[in-house]
Design a protein around this motif. Sequence first.
Motif, PDB file in Angstrom:
ATOM      1  N   LEU A  74      45.549 -10.791  -5.340  1.00 50.74           N
ATOM      2  CA  LEU A  74      46.500 -11.715  -4.727  1.00 50.74           C
ATOM      3  C   LEU A  74      46.145 -11.967  -3.269  1.00 50.74           C
ATOM      4  CD1 LEU A  74      48.968 -13.478  -4.963  1.00 50.74           C
ATOM      5  CD2 LEU A  74      50.390 -11.478  -4.465  1.00 50.74           C
ATOM      6  N   ALA A  75      45.719 -10.924  -2.569  1.00 54.50           N
ATOM      7  CA  ALA A  75      45.301 -11.098  -1.176  1.00 54.50           C
ATOM      8  C   ALA A  75      44.162 -12.105  -1.079  1.00 54.50           C
ATOM      9  CB  ALA A  75      44.874  -9.751  -0.582  1.00 54.50           C
TER      10      ALA A  75
ATOM     11  N   LEU B 113      46.403 -19.979  -6.501  1.00 49.44           N
ATOM     12  CA  LEU B 113      47.572 -19.223  -6.979  1.00 49.44           C
ATOM     13  C   LEU B 113      47.822 -19.459  -8.463  1.00 49.44           C
ATOM     14  CD1 LEU B 113      50.253 -19.337  -4.141  1.00 49.44           C
ATOM     15  CD2 LEU B 113      48.388 -17.714  -4.520  1.00 49.44           C
ATOM     16  N   LEU B 114      47.509 -20.648  -8.959  1.00 45.58           N
ATOM     17  CA  LEU B 114      47.660 -20.907 -10.394  1.00 45.58           C
ATOM     18  C   LEU B 114      46.619 -20.126 -11.195  1.00 45.58           C
ATOM     19  CD1 LEU B 114      48.426 -24.678 -10.009  1.00 45.58           C
ATOM     20  CD2 LEU B 114      49.941 -23.043 -11.154  1.00 45.58           C
ATOM     21  N   ARG B 115      45.423 -20.036 -10.655  1.00 45.73           N
ATOM     22  CA  ARG B 115      44.391 -19.212 -11.292  1.00 45.73           C
ATOM     23  C   ARG B 115      44.824 -17.752 -11.303  1.00 45.73           C
ATOM     24  NH1 ARG B 115      38.975 -18.771  -7.992  1.00 45.73           N
ATOM     25  NH2 ARG B 115      40.408 -17.552  -6.726  1.00 45.73           N
ATOM     26  N   TYR B 116      45.350 -17.299 -10.161  1.00 49.37           N
ATOM     27  CA  TYR B 116      45.824 -15.914 -10.085  1.00 49.37           C
ATOM     28  C   TYR B 116      46.928 -15.657 -11.096  1.00 49.37           C
ATOM     29  CZ  TYR B 116      48.034 -11.659  -8.413  1.00 49.37           C
ATOM     30  OH  TYR B 116      48.573 -10.389  -8.354  1.00 49.37           O
ATOM     31  N   ALA B 117      47.830 -16.596 -11.278  1.00 50.57           N
ATOM     32  CA  ALA B 117      48.951 -16.405 -12.195  1.00 50.57           C
ATOM     33  C   ALA B 117      48.457 -16.011 -13.581  1.00 50.57           C
ATOM     34  CB  ALA B 117      49.786 -17.685 -12.276  1.00 50.57           C
ATOM     35  N   CYS B 118      47.460 -16.725 -14.072  1.00 49.27           N
ATOM     36  CA  CYS B 118      46.940 -16.443 -15.420  1.00 49.27           C
ATOM     37  C   CYS B 118      46.092 -15.177 -15.436  1.00 49.27           C
ATOM     38  CB  CYS B 118      46.143 -17.641 -15.927  1.00 49.27           C
ATOM     39  SG  CYS B 118      47.146 -19.141 -16.054  1.00 49.27           S
ATOM     40  N   ALA B 119      45.310 -14.970 -14.391  1.00 43.19           N
ATOM     41  CA  ALA B 119      44.514 -13.748 -14.310  1.00 43.19           C
ATOM     42  C   ALA B 119      45.413 -12.518 -14.198  1.00 43.19           C
ATOM     43  CB  ALA B 119      43.567 -13.824 -13.118  1.00 43.19           C
TER      44      ALA B 119
ATOM     45  N   MET C  38      44.269 -19.839  -0.768  1.00 42.03           N
ATOM     46  CA  MET C  38      45.294 -20.809  -0.392  1.00 42.03           C
ATOM     47  C   MET C  38      45.300 -21.143   1.097  1.00 42.03           C
ATOM     48  SD  MET C  38      49.388 -20.407  -0.805  1.00 42.03           S
ATOM     49  CE  MET C  38      49.401 -19.163   0.504  1.00 42.03           C
ATOM     50  N   VAL C  39      45.277 -20.127   1.972  1.00 47.65           N
ATOM     51  CA  VAL C  39      45.323 -20.385   3.408  1.00 47.65           C
ATOM     52  C   VAL C  39      44.067 -21.127   3.852  1.00 47.65           C
ATOM     53  CG1 VAL C  39      45.347 -19.314   5.690  1.00 47.65           C
ATOM     54  CG2 VAL C  39      46.872 -18.473   3.912  1.00 47.65           C
TER      55      VAL C  39
END
Length: 305
Positions: free
Chosen positions: A155-156, A195-201, A164-165
């Motif tokens: 997430l970091a 963040l959408l990629r992270y959501a699924c991962a 994202m940043v």
Amino acid sequence: MDRQMADIFTARLDATAGQVVTLLKSLLSGSPLEGEIVRPDELMAAMRHGVLNGGKRLRPFLVIETARLLGAPDAAAARVAAALECIHCYSLVHDDLPAMDDDDLRRGQPTVHVAFDEATAILAGDALLTLAFDILSAPETELPAETRLRLVNQLARAAGVGGMVGGQSLDLRAERVAPDEAGIVELQAMKTGALLRYACAAGAVAAGADDQVLARMTRFGEIVGLAFQLADDLLDVTSDAATLGKAAGKDAGRGKATWVSLHGVAAARQRLEQLVEEASELLEPFGSEAEILRQTAGFIASRER
């Protein structure tokens, strides 16, 4: 999407949003946690304003549905989803600031800096960012410590300078120097897609999925991230503020290049169809168990707000 499946999908999306909001309300309680001293009332009110103001909760939905598909514990997945939503909402609070996108309206309501003030909005975003990692790392997120550490680390990276940043930084630069098509895709993959990629991962990591499944779900997240941003760019051109709950036409007003501005509305819609098809193909190994995720990709591509 046939009517029956559409009704099932909508009911699941709404139910999950309600579940996530209930959890977020608990996490945004005014009662200090162990190790905290006090939670200032105005700051907590600003954080709640930035988080509990509606929205489809798509990122948490993707976490929870991916976790459900792959067998992660429901309660732990919900906390991962809530942490991700805190990151997303912090980004919106900061993006809306005068120094960034300078927006007065978000989800049909005054933005945090308008409802409170700029300094409080900055602090509310800072606190939501920090809270996200508190949620993930806490023992109440009942996953193995190694899994929680992996979720924190990923997430970091998804939220930070290389995600994202960094994407927001490239987006601000794009107002001064127009990127080419490759630059637009890179910017959007970071600002919106990360963040959408992270959501699924994250759903796959929480479930302890093997590397092959993790790679497949990560790619699925990348595809829906591309679709989300492309649909967003289309809406900026074709919709209005009353429908969107935020300002429309801002990219064109600032002369900002997007995939839609380069290729046109018709080509963008065709590209969205291709992305939905690719997303569906990635889910084929899971059969009918992945139908909700399959429908999610279509929903993201065809959304109207």
